[in-house]
Design a protein around this motif. Structure first.
Motif, mmCIF file in Angstrom:
data_model
loop_
_atom_site.group_PDB
_atom_site.id
_atom_site.type_symbol
_atom_site.label_atom_id
_atom_site.label_comp_id
_atom_site.label_asym_id
_atom_site.label_seq_id
_atom_site.Cartn_x
_atom_site.Cartn_y
_atom_site.Cartn_z
ATOM 1 N N ARG A 79 -2.438 -3.418 -6.640
ATOM 2 C CA ARG A 79 -3.223 -2.187 -6.642
ATOM 3 C C ARG A 79 -2.289 -1.013 -6.898
ATOM 4 O O ARG A 79 -1.365 -0.765 -6.121
ATOM 5 N N ASN A 80 -2.530 -0.316 -7.998
ATOM 6 C CA ASN A 80 -1.745 0.851 -8.380
ATOM 7 C C ASN A 80 -2.626 2.078 -8.180
ATOM 8 O O ASN A 80 -3.513 2.366 -8.980
ATOM 9 N N GLN A 81 -2.396 2.778 -7.091
ATOM 10 C CA GLN A 81 -3.293 3.857 -6.678
ATOM 11 C C GLN A 81 -2.810 5.220 -7.163
ATOM 12 O O GLN A 81 -1.618 5.499 -7.177
ATOM 13 N N TRP A 82 -3.790 6.058 -7.564
ATOM 14 C CA TRP A 82 -3.509 7.450 -7.937
ATOM 15 C C TRP A 82 -2.451 7.531 -9.040
ATOM 16 O O TRP A 82 -1.400 8.163 -8.890
ATOM 17 N N VAL A 83 -2.716 6.873 -10.144
ATOM 18 C CA VAL A 83 -1.774 6.819 -11.260
ATOM 19 C C VAL A 83 -1.471 8.227 -11.767
ATOM 20 O O VAL A 83 -2.365 9.046 -11.961
ATOM 21 N N GLY A 84 -0.180 8.496 -11.979
ATOM 22 C CA GLY A 84 0.261 9.798 -12.452
ATOM 23 C C GLY A 84 0.776 10.701 -11.353
ATOM 24 O O GLY A 84 1.333 11.768 -11.630
ATOM 25 N N LEU A 85 0.632 10.281 -10.106
ATOM 26 C CA LEU A 85 1.105 11.063 -8.972
ATOM 27 C C LEU A 85 2.427 10.483 -8.483
ATOM 28 O O LEU A 85 2.506 9.291 -8.149
ATOM 29 N N ASP A 86 3.478 11.279 -8.459
ATOM 30 C CA ASP A 86 4.794 10.805 -8.031
ATOM 31 C C ASP A 86 4.737 10.261 -6.601
ATOM 32 O O ASP A 86 4.241 10.917 -5.694
ATOM 33 N N GLY A 87 5.296 9.065 -6.422
ATOM 34 C CA GLY A 87 5.351 8.482 -5.088
ATOM 35 C C GLY A 87 4.035 7.931 -4.599
ATOM 36 O O GLY A 87 3.887 7.653 -3.405
ATOM 37 N N ALA A 88 3.066 7.754 -5.490
ATOM 38 C CA ALA A 88 1.743 7.262 -5.085
ATOM 39 C C ALA A 88 1.827 5.818 -4.589
ATOM 40 O O ALA A 88 2.772 5.090 -4.909
ATOM 41 N N PRO A 89 0.836 5.364 -3.826
ATOM 42 C CA PRO A 89 0.869 4.018 -3.248
ATOM 43 C C PRO A 89 0.824 2.912 -4.301
ATOM 44 O O PRO A 89 0.079 2.989 -5.272
ATOM 45 N N LEU A 90 1.624 1.887 -4.070
ATOM 46 C CA LEU A 90 1.612 0.656 -4.856
ATOM 47 C C LEU A 90 1.553 -0.498 -3.874
ATOM 48 O O LEU A 90 2.416 -0.634 -3.009
ATOM 49 N N THR A 91 0.533 -1.340 -3.996
ATOM 50 C CA THR A 91 0.328 -2.442 -3.064
ATOM 51 C C THR A 91 0.291 -3.760 -3.819
ATOM 52 O O THR A 91 -0.431 -3.907 -4.809
ATOM 53 N N ASN A 92 1.077 -4.727 -3.348
ATOM 54 C CA ASN A 92 1.070 -6.091 -3.880
ATOM 55 C C ASN A 92 0.645 -7.038 -2.768
ATOM 56 O O ASN A 92 1.157 -6.952 -1.637
ATOM 57 N N ALA A 93 -0.277 -7.916 -3.089
ATOM 58 C CA ALA A 93 -0.800 -8.843 -2.087
ATOM 59 C C ALA A 93 -0.811 -10.265 -2.629
ATOM 60 O O ALA A 93 -1.109 -10.487 -3.813
ATOM 61 N N PHE A 94 -0.491 -11.210 -1.756
ATOM 62 C CA PHE A 94 -0.535 -12.628 -2.098
ATOM 63 C C PHE A 94 -1.094 -13.382 -0.900
ATOM 64 O O PHE A 94 -0.767 -13.081 0.248
ATOM 65 N N SER A 95 -1.951 -14.363 -1.172
ATOM 66 C CA SER A 95 -2.486 -15.172 -0.076
ATOM 67 C C SER A 95 -2.754 -16.588 -0.548
ATOM 68 O O SER A 95 -2.970 -16.844 -1.737
ATOM 69 N N LEU A 96 -2.722 -17.487 0.410
ATOM 70 C CA LEU A 96 -3.087 -18.884 0.188
ATOM 71 C C LEU A 96 -3.865 -19.348 1.401
ATOM 72 O O LEU A 96 -3.411 -19.175 2.536
#
Length: 333
Positions: A79-96
Motif C-alpha cells: 500500500r503506497n499512501q498519499w503518493v507525491g507527499l514526502d515521507g508518506a506512509p508505505l506499508t508492505n504486508a505478507f501472510s500465510l
C-alpha cells in the motif's frame, strides 16, 4: 498505518511539534508532512495498518479467519499512501494461513512493515484458530493472535530546531502483544469480531507531562466488526456488499463500506467508501484457481487531497491444496 487521522481538529500538540522541528516556513507539503509525522509517532491514540482490500487478507485483523478458506493461502500486498507527499506512509504486508490437515485447527503467520517519515515498524504475528461446524451450513471459528512488534525511529531524518528534544533514536524497541477474534461464516456470508491487540503499549514516556501518567504515544485497543454477504444476481454475476467498522479510544469511528461485483467467476469490480476519509475503486482478476491479483485506488475526501495524488494498493494471492468440497471458487472472503 499507525496513527493516521484527518488533518483537521487536531490537539495543540500538533502545532507545538511543528515549531520544534521546523526552522523556518516551508512549503505546504513540508509542513503537512511534519504534521503527519507527529500524528504517526507522537499522537495519543495510534491506529493499526489499514487496507482497502482487507477482505482478501482478513487474518491480519481477525485470527479466527486462519484456515477458513480450506486451502493454504499465501498473500502479499503493498500500500503506497498519499503518493507525491514526502515521507508518506508505505506499508508492505505478507501472510500465510492454512487449515491443519483435516482437523478443525487453522494456523497463520503474518508480517507487516510500516514506513512513515522517520519511523520504520515491523510486526510479526502468529495465529491459531479452532472451528466448530454447525448443521445450518455455518461454521463458528475462534482464534488467538500472538504478536511481536519492533519499532525504529531515526530522528536524523527530521529538520530539528532543538536537537536536544529528540536526541536519542529508537532502535528495535520490542513490544509483545496478544489478541483474539470470533468468525461466523458460511460459503456466502460472514460476520466477525476481533481485538488484535489487548495490551496497550506506551512509547516516549520521557517526553510526556510530569503531572501524570500520560505517554506521548499510546497504542490503544482496536475493536473490529466485519460482515458481508454474497448475492447471486445471475448465473454469471454475483454481488457482495461488505462493511468493516473499527473502534479505538481517542479516534473517530472508522467505517468502510464496499460493494464488489464478480463477473464469470473471473473479474471483480467494486467501489468502497471510508467514512469522511476516502472513496475507492477496486478491481481483481482470478488468473487461475490458485492465482489472484487485485488493485485499489483511494482518493481522499479530506483537505489532504490537495497535497497528494491518491493511494495505491496492489495484492497477489496464491493458494495451494484447494478443497473444492468446502470452498466455493472463487471466494470473496
Amino acid at each position: 498505518m499507525r496513527a493516521i487521522y484527518k488533518l483537521i481538529d487536531k490537539p495543540p500538540q500538533v502545532f507545538w511539534f511543528l515549531f520544534v522541528i521546523i526552522k523556518s516556513k516551508k512549503m505546504k507539503k513540508r509542513i503537512l508532512f511534519t504534521a503527519i509525522v507527529l500524528l504517526s509517532v507522537f499522537s495519543y491514540s495510534q491506529q493499526d495498518s489499514q487496507f482497502t482490500q482487507y477482505m482478501y487478507n482478513t487474518v491480519n485483523i481477525n485470527p479466527a479467519y486462519a484456515g477458513s478458506r480450506g486451502a493454504m493461502s499465501i498473500f502479499g500486498m503493498q500500500r503506497n499512501q498519499w503518493v507525491g507527499l514526502d515521507g508518506a506512509p508505505l506499508t508492505n504486508a505478507f501472510s500465510l494461513n492454512t487449515p491443519l490437515n483435516n482437523s478443525r485447527i487453522g494456523l497463520g503467520i503474518s508480517f507487516v512493515n510500516d514506513q512513515i517519515g522517520p519511523s520504520d515498524e515491523n510486526t510479526i504475528s502468529a495465529d491459531v484458530s479452532y472451528t466448530i461446524p454447525n448443521a445450518n451450513g455455518f461454521n463458528l471459528s475462534f482464534g488467538i493472535k500472538g504478536t511481536a512488534n519492533l519499532l525504529n525511529i531515526d530522528y536524523n531524518k527530521l529538520n530539528q530546531y532543538n536537537p536536544d528534544v529528540l536526541a536519542q533514536n529508537i532502535d528495535n524497541k520490542f513490544s509483545p502483544n496478544i489478541g483474539a477474534g470470533i468468525y461466523y461464516h458460511s460459503n456466502t456470508s460472514y460476520i466477525g469480531f476481533s481485538v488484535p491487540n489487548f495490551l496497550e503499549t506506551k512509547h516516549f514516556d520521557k517526553y510526556a507531562s510530569n503531572s501524570g501518567n500520560a505517554s506521548v504515544a499510546s497504542e490503544k485497543m482496536h475493536y473490529y466488526l466485519i460482515a458481508g454477504h454474497v448475492f447471486e444476481l445471475s448465473s454469471s454475476v454475483k454481488l457482495k456488499p461488505a462493511v468493516l467498522s473499527k473502534m479505538v479510544k481517542g479516534s473517530p469511528l472508522q467505517v468502510d463500506v464496499s460493494a464488489n461485483f464478480l463477473f464469470n467467476e473471473k473479474f471483480t469490480l467494486g467501489a468502497a467508501y471510508r467514512w469522511s476519509a476516502a472513496v475507492s475503486a477496486l478491481a481483481g482478476f482470478q488468473i487461475s484457481d490458485s492465482w489472484m491479483v487485485g488493485y485499489a485506488y483511494d482518493m481522499e475526501t479530506t483537505k489532504l487531497e490537495n497535497f497528494n495524488s491518491g493511494s495505491h494498493e496492489l495484492f497477489l494471492r496464491y493458494e495451494l491444496f484447494r478443497n473444492y468440497n468446502k470452498v466455493v471458487s472463487p471466494r470473496f472472503f
